[in-house]
Motif scaffolding. Structure first.
Motif, PDB file in Angstrom:
ATOM      1  N   ASP A  18     116.063 -24.679 -36.544  1.00  0.00           N
ATOM      2  CA  ASP A  18     117.486 -23.687 -36.933  1.00  0.00           C
ATOM      3  C   ASP A  18     118.664 -23.954 -36.582  1.00  0.00           C
ATOM      4  N   TRP A  19     118.575 -25.577 -35.977  1.00  0.00           N
ATOM      5  CA  TRP A  19     120.076 -26.352 -36.060  1.00  0.00           C
ATOM      6  C   TRP A  19     119.837 -27.355 -37.538  1.00  0.00           C
ATOM      7  N   LEU A  20     118.937 -27.382 -37.595  1.00  0.00           N
ATOM      8  CA  LEU A  20     119.228 -28.464 -38.358  1.00  0.00           C
ATOM      9  C   LEU A  20     118.556 -28.118 -40.263  1.00  0.00           C
ATOM     10  N   MET A  21     118.243 -26.602 -40.186  1.00  0.00           N
ATOM     11  CA  MET A  21     117.325 -26.325 -41.430  1.00  0.00           C
ATOM     12  C   MET A  21     119.068 -26.349 -42.514  1.00  0.00           C
ATOM     13  N   PRO A  22     120.471 -25.942 -42.055  1.00  0.00           N
ATOM     14  CA  PRO A  22     122.085 -25.946 -42.393  1.00  0.00           C
ATOM     15  C   PRO A  22     121.455 -28.206 -43.355  1.00  0.00           C
ATOM     16  N   HIS A  23     120.864 -28.775 -42.924  1.00  0.00           N
ATOM     17  CA  HIS A  23     120.655 -30.491 -43.637  1.00  0.00           C
ATOM     18  C   HIS A  23     119.728 -30.036 -44.772  1.00  0.00           C
ATOM     19  N   VAL A  24     118.485 -29.328 -44.875  1.00  0.00           N
ATOM     20  CA  VAL A  24     117.692 -29.152 -45.385  1.00  0.00           C
ATOM     21  C   VAL A  24     118.723 -28.764 -46.782  1.00  0.00           C
ATOM     22  N   ALA A  28     119.484 -33.664 -46.908  1.00  0.00           N
ATOM     23  CA  ALA A  28     120.115 -34.431 -46.267  1.00  0.00           C
ATOM     24  C   ALA A  28     119.522 -34.983 -45.107  1.00  0.00           C
ATOM     25  N   LEU A  29     117.432 -34.353 -45.446  1.00  0.00           N
ATOM     26  CA  LEU A  29     117.407 -34.492 -43.999  1.00  0.00           C
ATOM     27  C   LEU A  29     116.412 -35.417 -44.776  1.00  0.00           C
ATOM     28  N   ASN A  76     108.921 -20.960 -37.028  1.00  0.00           N
ATOM     29  CA  ASN A  76     108.956 -21.721 -35.881  1.00  0.00           C
ATOM     30  C   ASN A  76     110.125 -21.887 -36.066  1.00  0.00           C
ATOM     31  N   PRO A  77     111.406 -21.168 -36.003  1.00  0.00           N
ATOM     32  CA  PRO A  77     113.279 -22.418 -35.706  1.00  0.00           C
ATOM     33  C   PRO A  77     113.679 -22.872 -34.286  1.00  0.00           C
ATOM     34  N   GLN A  78     112.016 -22.530 -33.204  1.00  0.00           N
ATOM     35  CA  GLN A  78     112.842 -23.649 -31.785  1.00  0.00           C
ATOM     36  C   GLN A  78     111.549 -24.814 -32.318  1.00  0.00           C
ATOM     37  N   PHE A  81     112.808 -31.398 -32.223  1.00  0.00           N
ATOM     38  CA  PHE A  81     112.805 -32.705 -33.076  1.00  0.00           C
ATOM     39  C   PHE A  81     113.659 -33.574 -32.361  1.00  0.00           C
ATOM     40  N   LYS A  82     113.428 -35.371 -32.387  1.00  0.00           N
ATOM     41  CA  LYS A  82     114.573 -36.171 -32.028  1.00  0.00           C
ATOM     42  C   LYS A  82     115.009 -36.377 -33.164  1.00  0.00           C
ATOM     43  N   ALA A  83     116.885 -35.851 -33.206  1.00  0.00           N
ATOM     44  CA  ALA A  83     117.360 -36.255 -34.633  1.00  0.00           C
ATOM     45  C   ALA A  83     118.666 -37.380 -33.938  1.00  0.00           C
ATOM     46  N   LEU A  84     118.878 -37.814 -35.257  1.00  0.00           N
ATOM     47  CA  LEU A  84     120.356 -38.960 -35.396  1.00  0.00           C
ATOM     48  C   LEU A  84     121.307 -38.526 -36.530  1.00  0.00           C
TER      49      LEU A  84
END
Length: 96
Positions: A18-24, A28-29, A76-78, A81-84
């Motif tokens: 759910d933290w990464l969704m805005p980047h989709v 940019a993901l 499954n918003p929880q 992922f490893k993220a950079l």
């Protein structure tokens, strides 16, 4: 180890979907295959090292998420992922 490698290693973190969704939404993901080291990929992209980066793209080791993956992750918003963050991209790897 280069200064850039150390800097990116320090910025490597975990994030929930759910933290990464805005980047989709801003396209940019980028998914990095678990066969690759996330920091090494970040270094290659930051250094504009097109040889290995292009090879990884051709081998589907670097790619954008599919609509099917996004749908599954949205359910499954929880999911973690490893993220950079490497502006303008966010590189992610599945956490096993």
């Amino acid at each position: 180890m280069s200064d850039l490698h150390a800097e990116l290693a320090d910025r490597l973190d975990e994030a929930e979907w759910d933290w990464l969704m805005p980047h989709v939404d801003r396209d940019a993901l980028v998914i990095v295959s678990p066969d690759l080291d996330l920091v090494d990929v970040g270094v290659a992209i930051a250094n504009d090292d097109t040889g290995p980066v292009q090879g990884w793209i051709e081998q589907q080791l670097l790619r954008k998420p599919t609509h099917q993956q996004i749908t599954i992750w949205n359910d499954n918003p929880q999911k973690r992922f490893k993220a950079l963050i490497l502006q303008p991209y966010v590189l992610i790897q599945d956490v096993a």
